[in-house]
Design an enzyme around this catalytic site. Structure first.
Site, short mmCIF file in Angstrom:
data_model
loop_
_atom_site.label_atom_id
_atom_site.label_comp_id
_atom_site.label_asym_id
_atom_site.label_seq_id
_atom_site.Cartn_x
_atom_site.Cartn_y
_atom_site.Cartn_z
N ASP A 46 -50.79 15.51 -23.96
CA ASP A 46 -50.58 16.63 -24.89
C ASP A 46 -49.51 16.28 -25.92
O ASP A 46 -48.37 15.97 -25.57
CB ASP A 46 -50.10 17.87 -24.10
N TYR A 51 -44.36 17.41 -32.89
CA TYR A 51 -43.54 16.64 -31.96
C TYR A 51 -43.08 15.31 -32.56
O TYR A 51 -42.24 14.62 -31.99
CB TYR A 51 -44.28 16.36 -30.63
N LYS A 80 -52.15 19.43 -32.07
CA LYS A 80 -52.12 20.82 -32.55
C LYS A 80 -51.93 20.92 -34.06
O LYS A 80 -51.14 20.15 -34.64
CB LYS A 80 -50.97 21.57 -31.84
N HIS A 113 -51.40 25.76 -33.13
CA HIS A 113 -50.17 25.68 -32.33
C HIS A 113 -49.53 27.06 -32.13
O HIS A 113 -48.98 27.35 -31.07
CB HIS A 113 -49.18 24.74 -33.04
N1 LIG Z 1 -47.81 24.87 -27.34
C1 LIG Z 1 -46.52 25.05 -27.38
O1 LIG Z 1 -45.97 25.84 -28.16
C2 LIG Z 1 -45.65 24.26 -26.43
C3 LIG Z 1 -44.31 24.64 -26.23
C4 LIG Z 1 -43.56 23.90 -25.31
C5 LIG Z 1 -44.11 22.82 -24.66
N2 LIG Z 1 -45.43 22.45 -24.89
C6 LIG Z 1 -46.03 21.28 -24.23
O2 LIG Z 1 -45.83 21.41 -22.83
C7 LIG Z 1 -45.14 20.28 -22.33
C8 LIG Z 1 -44.29 20.65 -21.14
O3 LIG Z 1 -43.31 21.60 -21.48
P1 LIG Z 1 -41.77 21.24 -21.67
O4 LIG Z 1 -41.64 19.78 -21.94
O5 LIG Z 1 -41.23 22.15 -22.66
O6 LIG Z 1 -41.12 21.63 -20.27
P2 LIG Z 1 -41.29 21.11 -18.75
O7 LIG Z 1 -42.43 20.18 -18.64
O8 LIG Z 1 -41.27 22.34 -17.91
O9 LIG Z 1 -39.91 20.37 -18.49
C9 LIG Z 1 -39.64 19.10 -19.02
C10 LIG Z 1 -38.30 18.64 -18.44
O10 LIG Z 1 -38.44 18.51 -17.02
C11 LIG Z 1 -37.95 17.26 -16.60
N3 LIG Z 1 -38.79 16.85 -15.46
C12 LIG Z 1 -40.09 16.47 -15.48
N4 LIG Z 1 -40.55 16.20 -14.27
C13 LIG Z 1 -39.51 16.42 -13.42
C14 LIG Z 1 -39.35 16.30 -12.03
N5 LIG Z 1 -40.36 15.90 -11.25
N6 LIG Z 1 -38.15 16.60 -11.49
C15 LIG Z 1 -37.12 17.02 -12.26
N7 LIG Z 1 -37.20 17.13 -13.61
C16 LIG Z 1 -38.39 16.85 -14.19
C17 LIG Z 1 -38.11 16.35 -17.80
O11 LIG Z 1 -37.14 15.32 -17.77
P3 LIG Z 1 -37.40 13.77 -18.20
O12 LIG Z 1 -38.38 13.76 -19.34
O13 LIG Z 1 -36.03 13.34 -18.60
O14 LIG Z 1 -37.91 13.06 -17.00
C18 LIG Z 1 -37.85 17.30 -18.95
O15 LIG Z 1 -36.47 17.41 -19.18
C19 LIG Z 1 -44.37 19.80 -23.56
O16 LIG Z 1 -43.86 18.50 -23.40
C20 LIG Z 1 -45.41 19.94 -24.62
O17 LIG Z 1 -46.35 18.88 -24.55
C21 LIG Z 1 -46.19 23.17 -25.75
#
Ligand SMILES: NC(=O)c1ccc[n+]([C@@H]2O[C@H](COP(=O)([O-])OP(=O)(O)OC[C@H]3O[C@@H](n4cnc5c(N)ncnc54)[C@H](OP(=O)(O)O)[C@@H]3O)[C@@H](O)[C@H]2O)c1
Length: 314
Positions: A46, A51, A80, A113
């Site tokens: 994704d 990004y 997106k 998006h």
């Molecule tokens: N459509 C939208 O508007 C929108 C908005 C937000 C996000 N997204 C998408 O959704 C994805 C996921 O959301 P997000 O990145 O915001 O939040 P998330 O996946 O809930 O959290 C990411 C964080 O969690 C840490 N992490 C990952 N696996 C872990 C584990 N097993 N144990 C402990 N910590 C862990 C990562 O650290 P490290 O990377 O340092 O390992 C990073 O700091 C995004 O990357 C993006 O692709 C879309």
């Protein structure tokens, strides 16, 4: 290597039920993360124009294809449409810009998006008013959707979908569409389990992709509370899995497709190791009870806009 199950979408295409998120990763970190993820079995990646890492994501994917590890059709690449590209006459430009950055011939799934459009003087930057506030516009996302449908007809994208749309906005799309959205990507985790939006979406054969599936952990602050709760920790001990794995498995079992982001190899591996156990109905109910409705992504700067999606319950 882990084989990730797939879910069949309303247009007959299939999407792996777990993806790798890439938001806020530094370019070189994301490049390495995507390569490693593909090596261990991730097939769904994704990204987004916003990004600023489509170049690295595409490079990593193409490298794995060139090495013969995967074929293009094995990969499910999601990106997106940016809010600055909502005008129907600009949508194809937005898509072609992403394709060029990715170095790919097609996108598997292209999402709007966010439902609110933004003016841009140059199709690259956000227009701002004299106070420095982003200038939102009134482009109707329904018109944007009609232009998204043309991308499918032209073969630039295989499927189209939504992101951050509420049920009423989704309904407006469903009322006019020739091509149904296959997914709606929204914030979803144990504290915001989106049961009502999931139920609504299921009725219309739309799959919910769960972003922020881990609610962006901050271990020093013991946040999010659910990851550190006694209830979740007890369940994690019972299944001999980490709290993170329980949180992701929960999302899969409520029918969503989580896309945890990590640029850390051990975590990327931890987050895919979800397919050798199943949470019982009782344990799912315990996890349901941790829902508080707490959001991380509130998009407050567009809160007064008529297309702001979070002013109704779901
Ligand atoms: N459509 C939208 O508007 C929108 C908005 C937000 C996000 N997204 C998408 O959704 C994805 C996921 O959301 P997000 O990145 O915001 O939040 P998330 O996946 O809930 O959290 C990411 C964080 O969690 C840490 N992490 C990952 N696996 C872990 C584990 N097993 N144990 C402990 N910590 C862990 C990562 O650290 P490290 O990377 O340092 O390992 C990073 O700091 C995004 O990357 C993006 O692709 C879309």
């Amino acid at each position: 290597m882990v084989v990730i199950p797939k879910i069949t979408l309303n247009n007959g295409t299939q999407m792996p039920v777990l993806g790798l998120g890439t938001y806020r990763g530094k370019s070189d970190e994301v490049y390495n993360a995507v390569k490693y993820a593909i090596e261990i079995g991730y097939r769904h990646i994704d990204t987004a124009y916003y990004y600023d890492n489509e170049v690295e994501v595409g490079k990593a994917i193409r490298e794995k294809i060139d090495q013969g590890l995967v074929k293009r059709e094995d990969i499910y690449l999601v990106t997106k449409l940016a809010s600055i590209h909502h005008e129907p006459s600009v949508v194809e430009y937005g898509c072609r810009t992403s394709l060029e950055s990715l170095g790919l011939d097609y996108i598997d799934l292209y999402l709007i998006h966010f439902p609110v459009g933004v003016d841009s003087p140059d199709r690259k930057t956000h227009a701002v008013d004299e106070k420095g506030n982003v200038k939102y516009n009134d482009v109707d996302y329904v018109d944007t959707w009609r232009a998204m449908e043309k991308l499918v007809e032209k073969g630039l994208v295989k499927s189209i979908g939504l992101s951050n749309f509420n049920s009423e906005q989704t309904k407006r799309i469903l009322d006019i569409c020739k091509i149904k959205p296959v997914t709606n990507q929204v914030e979803c985790h144990i504290e915001l389990n989106q049961k009502k939006l999931i139920e609504f979406s299921k009725k219309h054969d739309i799959v919910i992709t769960a972003y922020c599936p881990l609610a962006r952990p901050k271990p020093a602050e013991k946040k999010p509370a659910f990851l550190f709760s006694d209830k979740l920790i007890a369940i994690s001990k019972k299944y001999n899995k980490t709290p993170t794995q329980i949180a992701l498995r929960y999302l899969i079992q409520i029918g969503t497709v989580p896309i945890p982001k990590s640029v850390t190899n051990t975590r990327i591996a931890e987050n895919i190791d979800l397919f050798d156990f199943e949470l019982s109905a009782d344990d799912m109910s315990v996890l349901d009870s941790l829902n508080t409705g707490q959001r991380i992504c509130k998009f407050e700067s567009s809160a007064n806009h008529k297309y702001y999606p979070l002013s109704i319950e779901f």
